[in-house]
Design a protein around this motif. Structure first.
Motif, PDB file in Angstrom:
ATOM      1  N   GLY A  37       0.814  -1.215   0.000  1.00 11.38           N
ATOM      2  CA  GLY A  37       0.000   0.000   0.000  1.00 11.38           C
ATOM      3  C   GLY A  37       0.846   1.263   0.000  1.00 11.38           C
ATOM      4  N   LEU A  38       1.904   1.246   0.776  1.00 15.86           N
ATOM      5  CA  LEU A  38       2.808   2.396   0.837  1.00 15.86           C
ATOM      6  C   LEU A  38       3.493   2.635  -0.508  1.00 15.86           C
ATOM      7  N   LEU A  39       3.893   1.554  -1.162  1.00 16.00           N
ATOM      8  CA  LEU A  39       4.511   1.699  -2.483  1.00 16.00           C
ATOM      9  C   LEU A  39       3.531   2.319  -3.473  1.00 16.00           C
ATOM     10  N   VAL A  44       1.782   7.059  -6.610  1.00 15.53           N
ATOM     11  CA  VAL A  44       0.697   7.949  -7.034  1.00 15.53           C
ATOM     12  C   VAL A  44       0.967   9.393  -6.620  1.00 15.53           C
ATOM     13  N   THR A  45       1.537   9.569  -5.454  1.00 19.51           N
ATOM     14  CA  THR A  45       1.762  10.931  -4.948  1.00 19.51           C
ATOM     15  C   THR A  45       3.136  11.490  -5.302  1.00 19.51           C
ATOM     16  N   LEU A  49      11.488   8.733  -3.410  1.00 14.00           N
ATOM     17  CA  LEU A  49      12.441   8.157  -2.458  1.00 14.00           C
ATOM     18  C   LEU A  49      11.753   7.108  -1.578  1.00 14.00           C
ATOM     19  N   LEU A  50      10.560   7.415  -1.133  1.00 13.10           N
ATOM     20  CA  LEU A  50       9.786   6.457  -0.344  1.00 13.10           C
ATOM     21  C   LEU A  50       9.442   5.228  -1.188  1.00 13.10           C
TER      22      LEU A  50
END
Length: 113
Positions: A37-39, A44-45, A49-50
């Motif tokens: 989900g974080l990926l 999308v945002t 780096l994240l």
């Protein structure tokens, strides 16, 4: 995909009987799901780096689960290819293990052993 789902579910309980492995999965699978989900969110945002860092969470989750599976008397079937590995891993993390928990399989296995 349907045959893979059926195949994976058929032997899932047999490969998840060790209390240690069950407890590790209870932490590591949600970590894997959260990383997915974080990926997706970071892509999308535009948080590049994240996005680049989140696969490390998958690696941690897989390392923990690999450690847990060493406690099992019945080992999972070996992967037959990179595609087979990816499909089986993502299916287990996002479908099969959550189903195992929701249907009571995790609890029954934990109480049994």
């Amino acid at each position: 995909m349907g045959k893979l789902i059926e195949w994976q579910w058929q032997g899932y309980g047999d490969n998840h009987q060790s209390r240690t492995n069950l407890m590790i999965h209870l932490f590591a699978v949600p970590l894997f799901i959260a990383a997915t989900g974080l990926l997706l969110w970071s892509l999308v945002t535009g948080h590049w780096l994240l996005a680049a860092a989140t696969p490390g969470l998958w690696a941690i989750s897989m390392a923990l689960q690999g450690r847990g599976h060493k406690e099992e008397s019945r080992q999972p079937e070996p992967f037959t290819s990179a595609g087979n590995a990816m499909a089986r891993i993502f299916l287990e993390q996002h479908y099969t293990f959550p189903k195992f928990v929701i249907t009571g399989g995790w609890y029954r296995a934990f109480r049994k052993y």
